[in-house]
Design an enzyme around this catalytic site. Structure first.
Site, PDB file in Angstrom:
ATOM      1  N   CYS A  60       0.819  -1.217   0.000  1.00  0.00           N
ATOM      2  CA  CYS A  60       0.000   0.000   0.000  1.00  0.00           C
ATOM      3  C   CYS A  60       0.852   1.266   0.000  1.00  0.00           C
ATOM      4  CB  CYS A  60      -0.973  -0.002   1.166  1.00  0.00           C
ATOM      5  SG  CYS A  60      -0.182  -0.106   2.791  1.00  0.00           S
ATOM      6  N   CYS A  74       8.663  43.813   4.026  1.00  0.00           N
ATOM      7  CA  CYS A  74       8.493  44.048   5.458  1.00  0.00           C
ATOM      8  C   CYS A  74       7.078  43.643   5.864  1.00  0.00           C
ATOM      9  CB  CYS A  74       8.745  45.513   5.795  1.00  0.00           C
ATOM     10  SG  CYS A  74       8.404  45.945   7.523  1.00  0.00           S
ATOM     11  N   CYS A  81      11.714  45.769   7.772  1.00  0.00           N
ATOM     12  CA  CYS A  81      12.732  46.709   7.326  1.00  0.00           C
ATOM     13  C   CYS A  81      13.465  47.223   8.567  1.00  0.00           C
ATOM     14  CB  CYS A  81      12.098  47.876   6.566  1.00  0.00           C
ATOM     15  SG  CYS A  81      11.000  48.899   7.569  1.00  0.00           S
ATOM     16  N   HIS A 131      -1.595   1.260   7.301  1.00  0.00           N
ATOM     17  CA  HIS A 131      -2.167   1.174   5.954  1.00  0.00           C
ATOM     18  C   HIS A 131      -2.198   2.563   5.319  1.00  0.00           C
ATOM     19  CE1 HIS A 131      -4.416  -0.316   2.602  1.00  0.00           C
ATOM     20  NE2 HIS A 131      -5.432   0.490   2.844  1.00  0.00           N
TER      21      HIS A 131
END
Length: 716
Positions: free
Chosen positions: A368, A545, A574, A624
């Site tokens: 699987c 910024c 900034c 599974h």
């Protein structure tokens, strides 16, 4: 709620469902009473020296259990950890054969030296039995056999003890020529504490004794020879065929045909077979000093084609006679493999081609993990059009097998189990062939060894080293996130915490969630982000910024979870905003880091956003794997795929039924704003939506501007 007492003992193993009052997946219990509403009251057997004495009780749903006989329960009780018990149950044919083992039956076991053949000599009881209702763990004493048909042990010595999970193959007793006499050895007690010997093995399943009673040695060997000869007269073999061969020692070995032809100094057709595991005396693909193919050392076996038989372990076999199967098994449509690769399935045709039972990729023997991954990559909108673009790659057997799988899926909507089993064998690793693996292991092998593609991700660590990867694992502390995080938040936090950046925009990003093994999940629910914004995770790329939109020069990890600054979003500033934000008394202890800003970046740029789109999700529950796949741009174009959704027939002759279901409700759910999803009532969500949120294992994203149509190949 009055319990109904049971007249006889019943044992069970918990195979699914949430832990409840002491019981968890893999636990073995004994039913004490049956309650109303389909519930069982039972006692649980714990580990340790007193594993056979039930120590605690609890309640479990009947539908979450699997009935066991006492013998099965005692064999499984010796298997550790509990997850291996469930893996063994996923192979019912093997487990059934193990339960019927008799003295001197041949088996192949996992050992520190690899896989070794041996004879079962004793069934051992481990642990004390204080009460008559207690269980005793059962294990097998196995005597190894060398290739000269002699016992490998030259002097009396304690025999190694193996659990049922250590046995990878049971060789039918009637496949051993009776002219072969095994040297008998006398062995003393194992001298283990609380270990006793059962004097006689169970007689049930001893096919050798049944044959001895009605046939002579000559007639048995003759009938086996005639059966194999008659079966091979009409069995066409080809490269990629799964076959079995009886070795000189009488042990049946299995492998895949890698070469067919007439070797030098031979007059008949021979087959070059790559075996499942190493066998002494075999080569790495050479015969008579000439190389015919390449594989790992001691795995290449060269035999006449007449000595080969179809691998009897697989139900769907196009290379030979088929084992008996239910009469209503649907026929597999013939497939004509055209030279050109099939394109991805158009959105308008996906539902009619794919949805239904016996659709997708048929699962078989713990496949699987591979089925779900292949369907996610090649059954989705991800355009892996040119599977291999180098002419020499198309001549490789493993590449041809992968091409056939993908083309068959895209043209017919169904791939039989045998095709995937061929591919698993050709991957060249024992564990890929029979055992459950993690998708990330398979993805690395697929892209690196089969598709010969360079790493999909280039990650820069601490602004110094750059390393490649095919998947991205989320690592973080649980305290860094809320109870129900989004994938965007997990990715941002993981990258900032580990000081990681993407060197360049990836074409495909596969993000592995913070869960480990089959049980441990860091978060009970995770919201899948339909889009991932990678802009702020790119190295040496301009960023805005967070507050004013100017060119960012700093970023701060401590601000990530700040409730006053939109928690969960990356914070970059900034120079001016960085100073102002960190003058606040609650942020004065933060340590913002300077960003690498491109020299030619404008001071006030409109920074373009770099987005990736979700196209598939791999989920795991109780070992599974299933997958959710987006087959088109429409928000509702989602499919749910399970390669083992149902089963037809019994464990020995049955087959798995893969199923694909349309899942438009997932589109409705994911179309809501993420801030609303985090507060949604999950108990009222549709079944498949809950499964996605609870069981997500890996989420797959693609860059719509950079589809994987022209892979960059490594030099092979």
């Amino acid at each position: 709620m009055e319990p109904r007492p049971l007249l006889k003992e019943k044992f069970f193993i918990v195979v699914r469902g949430k832990s409840r009052k002491g019981f968890s997946r893999g636990c073995i219990g004994r039913v004490e009473a049956e309650l109303q509403h389909g519930e069982l009251m039972g006692l649980m057997y714990c580990g340790g020296s007193n594993a056979g004495s039930p120590k605690s009780g609890g309640i479990v749903k009947r539908e979450d259990t699997y009935h066991l006989t006492r013998h099965q329960a005692q064999l499984l009780l010796f298997v550790s950890p509990a997850s291996k018990r469930l893996e063994l149950l996923c192979n019912p044919q093997l487990f059934s054969a193990i339960c019927e083992l008799s003295q001197d039956d041949l088996v192949v076991v996992k050992h520190k030296k690899g896989h070794l053949p041996g004879l079962v000599k004793n069934l051992m009881q481990i642990g004390r039995k204080e009460n008559k209702d207690d269980l005793q763990m059962l294990g097998f004493e196995v005597e190894f056999v060398d290739n000269d048909n002699k016992l490998s042990s030259k002097k009396p010595a304690p025999l190694p003890l193996f659990s049922a999970a250590d046995i990878v193959q049971v060789v039918p007793s009637h496949s051993v020529p009776f002219g072969l006499h095994w040297k008998e050895g006398q062995y003393g007690s194992l001298n283990r504490k609380a270990v006793t010997r059962i004097n006689s093995m169970p007689s049930i399943g001893s096919r050798a004794r049944q044959l001895r009673g009605g046939h002579t040695e000559h007639s048995v060997i003759q009938s086996l020879t005639e059966e194999r000869t008659s079966s091979n007269t009409h069995v066409p073999l080809e490269v990629g065929s799964l076959v079995e061969v009886m070795s000189n020692s009488g042990i049946t070995v299995y492998g895949v045909v890698q070469w067919l032809g007439i070797p030098e100094r031979k007059t008949e057709e021979w087959a070059g077979i790559e075996l499942d595991y190493e066998v002494k005396g075999c080569s790495d693909g050479t015969y008579g000093g000439q190389r015919y193919f390449t594989c790992s050392g001691s795995r290449a076996l060269f035999v006449p084609v007449t000595k080969c038989s179809p691998d009897g372990r697989f139900v769907c076999s196009s290379t030979g006679r088929e084992p008996s199967k239910p009469p209503d098994m649907p026929p597999v449509p013939p497939f004509e493999d055209l030279e050109e690769d099939a394109p991805p399935i158009p959105e308008s045709e996906a539902l009619s081609l794919l949805v239904g039972r016996m659709k997708g990729i048929q699962g078989h023997i713990n496949s699987c993990y591979l089925d779900a991954t292949l369907f996610s990559l090649f059954g989705s909108s991800l355009t892996l059009d040119n599977i291999c673009s180098k002419p020499e790659d198309k001549e490789q057997p493993i590449t041809c097998t992968l091409r056939k799988i993908v083309n068959r899926l895209r043209r017919q909507g169904f791939v039989p189990a045998e095709s995937v089993m061929n591919f698993r064998k050709q991957l060249g690793c024992d564990t890929f062939r029979t055992e459950e693996k993690d998708p990330e292991e398979f993805i690395t092998v697929l892209f690196q060894k089969v598709l010969h593609m360079e790493p999909l991700l280039k990650l820069r660590s601490r602004q110094e080293t750059c390393q490649g990867a095919y998947t991205f694992q989320i690592f973080l502390e649980k305290e860094q996130m809320g109870q129900m995080p989004t994938v965007q938040q997990l990715l941002d936090t993981s990258c900032l915490s580990g000081d990681l950046k993407f060197e360049e925009m990836p074409s495909c990003l596969m993000v592995q969630m913070p869960r480990f093994g089959n049980n441990y999940k860091m978060f009970s629910h995770i919201i899948p982000s339909t889009e991932l914004d990678i802009t702020d995770l790119l190295y040496n790329s301009p960023r805005e910024c967070f507050l004013c939109g100017s060119l960012a020069e700093y970023e701060c990890l401590q601000c990530l979870s700040d409730r006053q600054l939109q928690p969960g979003r990356i914070k970059q500033y900034c120079s001016t905003c960085n100073t102002q934000v960190h003058t606040h008394h609650s942020r004065q202890g933060h340590s913002p880091k300077a960003l690498s800003v491109p020299a030619d970046a404008a001071s006030d740029p409109p920074v373009p956003r770099h987005m990736m789109q979700l196209f598939a999700v791999l989920c795991i529950q109780t070992s599974h794997y299933v997958s959710f796949v987006k087959y088109g741009p429409d928000p509702h174009s989602w499919l749910f795929f399970d390669s083992m959704a149902d089963r037809c027939g019994d464990d020995q002759h049955g087959y798995n039924i893969p199923e694909i279901r349309a899942c438009p409700e997932l589109g409705d759910f994911l179309s809501q704003p993420e801030e609303e999803l985090t507060w949604a009532n999950m108990s009222q969500a549709p079944e498949l939506v809950r499964r996605l949120l609870c069981d997500s294992y890996m989420l797959l994203y693609q860059n719509p501007a950079m589809p994987l149509t022209q892979p960059n190949h490594q030099e092979s």
